[in-house]
Design a protein around this motif. Structure first.
Motif, PDB file in Angstrom:
ATOM      1  N   HIS A  41     -40.461   4.177 -40.186  1.00 39.09           N
ATOM      2  CA  HIS A  41     -39.394   4.779 -40.985  1.00 39.09           C
ATOM      3  C   HIS A  41     -38.136   3.915 -41.029  1.00 39.09           C
ATOM      4  O   HIS A  41     -37.032   4.409 -41.247  1.00 39.09           O
ATOM      5  CB  HIS A  41     -39.085   6.186 -40.472  1.00 39.09           C
ATOM      6  CG  HIS A  41     -40.180   7.150 -40.793  1.00 39.09           C
ATOM      7  ND1 HIS A  41     -41.332   7.241 -40.050  1.00 39.09           N
ATOM      8  CD2 HIS A  41     -40.326   8.047 -41.810  1.00 39.09           C
ATOM      9  CE1 HIS A  41     -42.128   8.161 -40.578  1.00 39.09           C
ATOM     10  NE2 HIS A  41     -41.551   8.663 -41.638  1.00 39.09           N
ATOM     11  N   GLY A  42     -38.327   2.617 -40.832  1.00 38.96           N
ATOM     12  CA  GLY A  42     -37.269   1.670 -41.145  1.00 38.96           C
ATOM     13  C   GLY A  42     -36.324   1.320 -40.027  1.00 38.96           C
ATOM     14  O   GLY A  42     -35.326   0.623 -40.263  1.00 38.96           O
ATOM     15  N   LEU A  43     -36.583   1.770 -38.800  1.00 38.22           N
ATOM     16  CA  LEU A  43     -35.704   1.421 -37.693  1.00 38.22           C
ATOM     17  C   LEU A  43     -36.074   0.052 -37.122  1.00 38.22           C
ATOM     18  O   LEU A  43     -37.261  -0.295 -37.041  1.00 38.22           O
ATOM     19  CB  LEU A  43     -35.792   2.468 -36.588  1.00 38.22           C
ATOM     20  CG  LEU A  43     -35.326   3.882 -36.941  1.00 38.22           C
ATOM     21  CD1 LEU A  43     -35.446   4.793 -35.728  1.00 38.22           C
ATOM     22  CD2 LEU A  43     -33.896   3.880 -37.473  1.00 38.22           C
ATOM     23  N   HIS A  44     -35.072  -0.715 -36.749  1.00 40.92           N
ATOM     24  CA  HIS A  44     -35.295  -1.963 -36.048  1.00 40.92           C
ATOM     25  C   HIS A  44     -35.479  -1.672 -34.551  1.00 40.92           C
ATOM     26  O   HIS A  44     -35.104  -0.607 -34.051  1.00 40.92           O
ATOM     27  CB  HIS A  44     -34.115  -2.911 -36.252  1.00 40.92           C
ATOM     28  CG  HIS A  44     -33.957  -3.366 -37.669  1.00 40.92           C
ATOM     29  ND1 HIS A  44     -34.636  -4.445 -38.187  1.00 40.92           N
ATOM     30  CD2 HIS A  44     -33.197  -2.875 -38.684  1.00 40.92           C
ATOM     31  CE1 HIS A  44     -34.299  -4.607 -39.456  1.00 40.92           C
ATOM     32  NE2 HIS A  44     -33.429  -3.667 -39.789  1.00 40.92           N
ATOM     33  N   ALA A  45     -36.055  -2.646 -33.877  1.00 41.42           N
ATOM     34  CA  ALA A  45     -36.329  -2.452 -32.454  1.00 41.42           C
ATOM     35  C   ALA A  45     -35.065  -2.110 -31.681  1.00 41.42           C
ATOM     36  O   ALA A  45     -35.077  -1.233 -30.806  1.00 41.42           O
ATOM     37  CB  ALA A  45     -36.993  -3.709 -31.888  1.00 41.42           C
ATOM     38  N   ARG A  46     -33.954  -2.774 -31.997  1.00 36.16           N
ATOM     39  CA  ARG A  46     -32.718  -2.509 -31.250  1.00 36.16           C
ATOM     40  C   ARG A  46     -32.224  -1.084 -31.475  1.00 36.16           C
ATOM     41  O   ARG A  46     -31.613  -0.482 -30.575  1.00 36.16           O
ATOM     42  CB  ARG A  46     -31.641  -3.524 -31.644  1.00 36.16           C
ATOM     43  CG  ARG A  46     -31.172  -3.448 -33.076  1.00 36.16           C
ATOM     44  CD  ARG A  46     -30.110  -4.494 -33.381  1.00 36.16           C
ATOM     45  NE  ARG A  46     -29.655  -4.428 -34.763  1.00 36.16           N
ATOM     46  CZ  ARG A  46     -30.270  -4.992 -35.779  1.00 36.16           C
ATOM     47  NH1 ARG A  46     -31.402  -5.679 -35.570  1.00 36.16           N
ATOM     48  NH2 ARG A  46     -29.793  -4.880 -37.004  1.00 36.16           N
ATOM     49  N   GLN A  47     -32.470  -0.526 -32.674  1.00 34.17           N
ATOM     50  CA  GLN A  47     -32.059   0.850 -32.939  1.00 34.17           C
ATOM     51  C   GLN A  47     -32.909   1.837 -32.137  1.00 34.17           C
ATOM     52  O   GLN A  47     -32.404   2.852 -31.643  1.00 34.17           O
ATOM     53  CB  GLN A  47     -32.175   1.147 -34.438  1.00 34.17           C
ATOM     54  CG  GLN A  47     -31.211   0.355 -35.301  1.00 34.17           C
ATOM     55  CD  GLN A  47     -31.497   0.542 -36.781  1.00 34.17           C
ATOM     56  OE1 GLN A  47     -32.589   0.243 -37.266  1.00 34.17           O
ATOM     57  NE2 GLN A  47     -30.505   1.054 -37.503  1.00 34.17           N
ATOM     58  N   ILE A  48     -34.195   1.554 -32.025  1.00 36.76           N
ATOM     59  CA  ILE A  48     -35.071   2.423 -31.234  1.00 36.76           C
ATOM     60  C   ILE A  48     -34.715   2.299 -29.753  1.00 36.76           C
ATOM     61  O   ILE A  48     -34.629   3.297 -29.027  1.00 36.76           O
ATOM     62  CB  ILE A  48     -36.544   2.055 -31.479  1.00 36.76           C
ATOM     63  CG1 ILE A  48     -36.903   2.196 -32.978  1.00 36.76           C
ATOM     64  CG2 ILE A  48     -37.468   2.926 -30.628  1.00 36.76           C
ATOM     65  CD1 ILE A  48     -38.274   1.688 -33.330  1.00 36.76           C
ATOM     66  N   ASP A  49     -34.465   1.073 -29.315  1.00 32.83           N
ATOM     67  CA  ASP A  49     -34.134   0.850 -27.907  1.00 32.83           C
ATOM     68  C   ASP A  49     -32.826   1.532 -27.507  1.00 32.83           C
ATOM     69  O   ASP A  49     -32.647   1.915 -26.343  1.00 32.83           O
ATOM     70  CB  ASP A  49     -34.022  -0.656 -27.625  1.00 32.83           C
ATOM     71  CG  ASP A  49     -35.382  -1.348 -27.629  1.00 32.83           C
ATOM     72  OD1 ASP A  49     -36.400  -0.634 -27.526  1.00 32.83           O
ATOM     73  OD2 ASP A  49     -35.413  -2.590 -27.748  1.00 32.83           O
ATOM     74  N   ALA A  50     -31.897   1.679 -28.453  1.00 34.38           N
ATOM     75  CA  ALA A  50     -30.594   2.272 -28.134  1.00 34.38           C
ATOM     76  C   ALA A  50     -30.727   3.710 -27.654  1.00 34.38           C
ATOM     77  O   ALA A  50     -29.833   4.224 -26.969  1.00 34.38           O
ATOM     78  CB  ALA A  50     -29.674   2.209 -29.357  1.00 34.38           C
TER      79      ALA A  50
END
Length: 307
Positions: A41-50
């Protein structure tokens, strides 16, 4: 139009050819499934990791996901997750997106994880022009990442996934269905059309719709590659009432081609009788005759225009 896709969150009947067998979401730990959903759904890894505690990172989950699904790239990973039912089908957008054939081919190959140079060779552009094209396409489709492009291609019906086979581009299919709706006495028949892969290994992206018989429509036909006939039979033999007396006849002029027919046998020398059996009204029959007299562009040629 028949675009049935697996909706179950468990094992699917639609395995991805050449990859791992269907899996179930219960085989994946919860954080790993969250990673998969975020990528789709378009999230980058850093956004998920946050949103994760320290030590629980996307990069730690990717080896497991690649092993489970038997793929290498993130678009392939998301594609396999949809095909196996691990990810539920995304809700469709009300209006499909129409792209050029060139842009649709680029989307399909990107979804399949092909590198830019391979995509560029296939669509006849330089790698730099291909990257520029994909920037335009992703902006047009609202995709933030190549993995998200898989989801958007499903939601906007840019691609259609044939059960047990794989994705095909839908632009030409929709154009043909619009033409048939105008010609048919009963245009609602197009709602039950089946999307078929009509090309062989030399043109695996070619797809066209097959419209069933019903009412005044007593027959149908479709030119296909001879190598595509076995796969087509597997699809249409499951619907004998709508595609009765299915047959494939070798082309008299091209050994690699065949004519697929269903329903009543079509006359070979009476175009008006053919149009009646196909269920066309008077104006539709006239358009049918005109189209058969007009030379068609060679397959694979792409006219210019917006993506």
């Amino acid at each position: 139009m028949n675009t049935t896709a697996p909706a179950s969150a468990s094992a699917s009947t639609e395995p991805r050819p050449g990859h791992a067998p269907p899996v179930t979401g219960t085989l994946l730990p919860g954080p790993v499934r969250v990673t998969l959903f975020g990528l789709a759904h378009g999230l980058h890894a850093r956004q998920i990791d946050a949103e994760r505690p320290p030590g629980d990172r996307v990069t730690d989950h990717l080896p497991l996901l690649r092993e489970v699904f038997g793929v290498d790239t993130l678009p392939e990973l998301v594609d396999a997750a949809y095909l196996t039912g691990v990810l539920p089908p995304p809700p469709p957008d009300p209006e499909p997106a129409d792209l050029t054939d060139q842009a649709e081919t680029a989307v399909l190959l990107t979804v399949q994880g092909r590198p830019t140079r391979t995509v560029a060779r296939r669509i006849g552009l330089t790698p730099d022009d291909t990257r520029a094209l994909m920037v335009q396409v992703m902006r047009r489709l609202g995709a933030g990442t190549p993995a998200h492009l898989v989801t958007r291609a499903r939601q906007l019906a840019v691609l259609h996934w044939i059960p047990g086979d794989g994705p095909v581009p839908m632009g030409r299919v929709r154009r043909e269905l619009r033409t048939l709706r105008v010609r048919l006495q009963d245009p609602s028949l197009t709602d039950r059309a089946v999307v078929l892969r009509t090309g062989d290994h030399t043109n695996p992206l070619m797809a066209r719709p097959a419209v069933p018989v019903g009412g005044s429509r007593q027959a149908g036909f479709l030119p296909v590659a001879a190598g595509a006939v076995p796969g087509i039979r597997r699809q249409l033999d499951a619907r004998p009432q709508e595609f009765p007396r299915l047959g494939a006849h070798p082309s008299r002029t091209d050994r690699t081609a065949a004519l697929l027919t269903w329903g009543t046998g079509l006359p070979t020398r009476d175009p008006r009788a053919t149009a009646r059996l196909l269920g066309y009204h008077t104006a539709g029959a006239t358009a049918f005759h005109g189209a058969r007299r007009t030379p068609r562009p060679a397959p694979g040629r792409q006219a210019g225009g917006p993506v």
